[in-house]
Design a protein around this motif. Structure first.
Motif, PDB file in Angstrom:
ATOM      1  N   ALA A 186      35.940  45.450  44.436  1.00  0.00           N
ATOM      2  CA  ALA A 186      37.299  45.204  43.558  1.00  0.00           C
ATOM      3  C   ALA A 186      37.546  43.775  43.191  1.00  0.00           C
ATOM      4  N   SER A 187      37.198  42.851  44.044  1.00  0.00           N
ATOM      5  CA  SER A 187      37.196  41.200  43.776  1.00  0.00           C
ATOM      6  C   SER A 187      36.177  41.074  42.640  1.00  0.00           C
ATOM      7  N   ARG A 188      35.089  41.501  42.695  1.00  0.00           N
ATOM      8  CA  ARG A 188      33.874  41.167  41.468  1.00  0.00           C
ATOM      9  C   ARG A 188      34.444  41.964  40.229  1.00  0.00           C
ATOM     10  N   LEU A 189      35.152  43.092  40.295  1.00  0.00           N
ATOM     11  CA  LEU A 189      35.664  43.627  39.161  1.00  0.00           C
ATOM     12  C   LEU A 189      36.753  43.069  38.557  1.00  0.00           C
ATOM     13  N   SER A 190      37.574  42.238  39.371  1.00  0.00           N
ATOM     14  CA  SER A 190      38.855  41.690  38.781  1.00  0.00           C
ATOM     15  C   SER A 190      38.415  40.303  38.684  1.00  0.00           C
ATOM     16  N   ARG A 191      37.256  39.848  38.577  1.00  0.00           N
ATOM     17  CA  ARG A 191      36.659  38.260  38.696  1.00  0.00           C
ATOM     18  C   ARG A 191      37.678  37.466  39.520  1.00  0.00           C
ATOM     19  N   GLY A 192      37.830  37.960  40.733  1.00  0.00           N
ATOM     20  CA  GLY A 192      38.668  37.306  41.624  1.00  0.00           C
ATOM     21  C   GLY A 192      40.163  37.065  41.450  1.00  0.00           C
ATOM     22  N   GLY A 193      40.570  37.888  40.315  1.00  0.00           N
ATOM     23  CA  GLY A 193      41.856  37.845  40.014  1.00  0.00           C
ATOM     24  C   GLY A 193      42.941  39.205  40.208  1.00  0.00           C
ATOM     25  N   LEU A 194      42.444  39.791  41.490  1.00  0.00           N
ATOM     26  CA  LEU A 194      43.154  41.068  42.031  1.00  0.00           C
ATOM     27  C   LEU A 194      44.693  40.504  42.036  1.00  0.00           C
ATOM     28  N   LEU A 195      44.928  39.472  42.800  1.00  0.00           N
ATOM     29  CA  LEU A 195      46.232  38.856  42.886  1.00  0.00           C
ATOM     30  C   LEU A 195      46.689  37.788  41.773  1.00  0.00           C
ATOM     31  N   ALA A 196      46.031  37.576  40.869  1.00  0.00           N
ATOM     32  CA  ALA A 196      46.483  36.332  39.810  1.00  0.00           C
ATOM     33  C   ALA A 196      47.331  37.171  38.818  1.00  0.00           C
ATOM     34  N   THR A 197      48.218  35.927  38.221  1.00  0.00           N
ATOM     35  CA  THR A 197      49.242  36.296  37.390  1.00  0.00           C
ATOM     36  C   THR A 197      48.774  37.205  36.164  1.00  0.00           C
ATOM     37  N   ARG A 198      47.571  37.073  35.637  1.00  0.00           N
ATOM     38  CA  ARG A 198      47.317  37.832  34.462  1.00  0.00           C
ATOM     39  C   ARG A 198      46.208  38.846  34.814  1.00  0.00           C
ATOM     40  N   THR A 199      46.238  39.874  33.958  1.00  0.00           N
ATOM     41  CA  THR A 199      45.423  40.947  34.182  1.00  0.00           C
ATOM     42  C   THR A 199      43.775  40.254  33.680  1.00  0.00           C
ATOM     43  N   GLU A 202      50.680  48.175  37.615  1.00  0.00           N
ATOM     44  CA  GLU A 202      50.506  48.907  36.508  1.00  0.00           C
ATOM     45  C   GLU A 202      49.269  48.324  35.600  1.00  0.00           C
ATOM     46  N   PRO A 203      49.118  46.996  35.332  1.00  0.00           N
ATOM     47  CA  PRO A 203      47.862  46.388  34.696  1.00  0.00           C
ATOM     48  C   PRO A 203      46.821  46.737  35.567  1.00  0.00           C
ATOM     49  N   LEU A 204      46.968  46.555  37.018  1.00  0.00           N
ATOM     50  CA  LEU A 204      45.797  46.675  37.883  1.00  0.00           C
ATOM     51  C   LEU A 204      45.123  48.022  37.566  1.00  0.00           C
ATOM     52  N   ARG A 205      45.948  49.136  37.681  1.00  0.00           N
ATOM     53  CA  ARG A 205      45.756  50.610  37.611  1.00  0.00           C
ATOM     54  C   ARG A 205      45.142  50.743  36.278  1.00  0.00           C
ATOM     55  N   ALA A 206      45.351  50.039  35.131  1.00  0.00           N
ATOM     56  CA  ALA A 206      44.881  50.450  34.004  1.00  0.00           C
ATOM     57  C   ALA A 206      43.426  49.766  33.886  1.00  0.00           C
ATOM     58  N   HIS A 207      43.447  48.609  34.518  1.00  0.00           N
ATOM     59  CA  HIS A 207      42.158  47.568  34.373  1.00  0.00           C
ATOM     60  C   HIS A 207      40.964  48.387  35.196  1.00  0.00           C
ATOM     61  N   PHE A 208      41.340  48.888  36.451  1.00  0.00           N
ATOM     62  CA  PHE A 208      40.300  49.374  37.341  1.00  0.00           C
ATOM     63  C   PHE A 208      39.913  50.975  36.723  1.00  0.00           C
ATOM     64  N   THR A 209      40.918  51.524  36.009  1.00  0.00           N
ATOM     65  CA  THR A 209      40.591  52.902  35.448  1.00  0.00           C
ATOM     66  C   THR A 209      39.690  52.845  34.264  1.00  0.00           C
ATOM     67  N   ARG A 210      39.911  51.533  33.440  1.00  0.00           N
ATOM     68  CA  ARG A 210      38.741  51.316  32.590  1.00  0.00           C
ATOM     69  C   ARG A 210      37.300  50.868  33.035  1.00  0.00           C
ATOM     70  N   MET A 211      37.387  50.394  34.109  1.00  0.00           N
ATOM     71  CA  MET A 211      36.188  50.118  35.006  1.00  0.00           C
ATOM     72  C   MET A 211      35.556  51.178  35.286  1.00  0.00           C
ATOM     73  N   VAL A 212      36.327  52.157  35.783  1.00  0.00           N
ATOM     74  CA  VAL A 212      35.692  53.551  36.382  1.00  0.00           C
ATOM     75  C   VAL A 212      35.063  54.047  34.961  1.00  0.00           C
ATOM     76  N   VAL A 213      35.788  54.232  33.939  1.00  0.00           N
ATOM     77  CA  VAL A 213      35.105  54.585  32.555  1.00  0.00           C
ATOM     78  C   VAL A 213      33.868  54.047  32.364  1.00  0.00           C
ATOM     79  N   ALA A 214      33.960  52.625  32.531  1.00  0.00           N
ATOM     80  CA  ALA A 214      32.560  52.025  31.954  1.00  0.00           C
ATOM     81  C   ALA A 214      31.499  52.056  33.093  1.00  0.00           C
ATOM     82  N   LEU A 215      31.987  52.260  34.386  1.00  0.00           N
ATOM     83  CA  LEU A 215      30.719  52.212  35.562  1.00  0.00           C
ATOM     84  C   LEU A 215      30.089  53.580  35.140  1.00  0.00           C
TER      85      LEU A 215
END
Ligand SMILES: [Zn+2]
Length: 189
Positions: A174-187, A120-133
């Motif tokens: 995806a790695s870049r858009l999550s700052r390498g944090g795709l599978l990190a504990t925090r959003t 869920e946090p990943l979906r929300a994060h990447f959805t925001r990225m889509v809007v920003a891009l």
């Protein structure tokens, strides 16, 4: 932490030229030595990485420039982890995914658990990225489950990036858009 292009010479030119922004304050980053060397398991074999370290001229904070091939605290290339995520969403069992990728089953199970937890946090994060891009691209449509929705948001964000900046590997984007944090504990921020 900042996720950057894996082309070291390109990153060096950007860094020395003052073209990289600080993720904390939007100041300009300058060179600041290297982080410790690590080995990344890639499809093409092991690859030694010695990520650049940078310091902000504004806030004086230091940041590791992690190549976008890698994720924070993961030993495997993001393309391999991404292939496991795609297989999981397609309904393949983790042991079969692991065997197919030649990765230890416990390792694959760890990636997939984290992806399920963070869907869920990943979906929300990447959805925001889509809007920003690309605000014109429209909504990310529901794909049927939490993990499918997260994968769809990642795929649409990668497409939006390609439309704006040119071709690239979706999982590295995806790695870049999550700052390498795709599978990190925090959003990612
Ligand atoms: Zn700064």
């Amino acid at each position: 932490m900042l996720s950057v292009c894996a082309d070291e010479a390109f990153v060096e030119v950007e860094l020395v030229g003052g073209h990289l922004g600080c993720p904390s304050c939007q100041g300009v980053l300058g060179p600041w030595g290297h982080a410790r060397e690590r080995v990344l398991r890639c499809r093409s074999g092991d690859r030694r990485l010695r990520p650049r370290r940078a310091r902000c001229r504004g806030c004086l904070g230091t940041h590791v420039l992690l190549p976008d091939l890698a994720l924070v605290r993961r030993q495997d290339e993001v393309a391999v982890i991404g292939a496991a995520i795609e297989a999981k969403v397609a309904g393949v069992a983790y042991r079969r995914i692991a065997a197919g990728l030649g990765v230890h089953a416990d390792t694959v199970r760890g990636w997939l658990r984290r992806f399920v937890e963070r869907a869920e946090p990943l979906r929300a994060h990447f959805t925001r990225m889509v809007v920003a891009l690309d605000p014109e691209l429209g909504a990310v449509l529901p794909a049927g489950s939490g993990i499918a929705d997260a994968l769809e948001a990642i795929a649409v964000a990668a497409r939006a990036w390609v439309l704006r900046f040119g071709p690239g590997d979706p999982w590295r984007i995806a790695s870049r858009l999550s700052r390498g944090g795709l599978l990190a504990t925090r959003t990612p921020a």
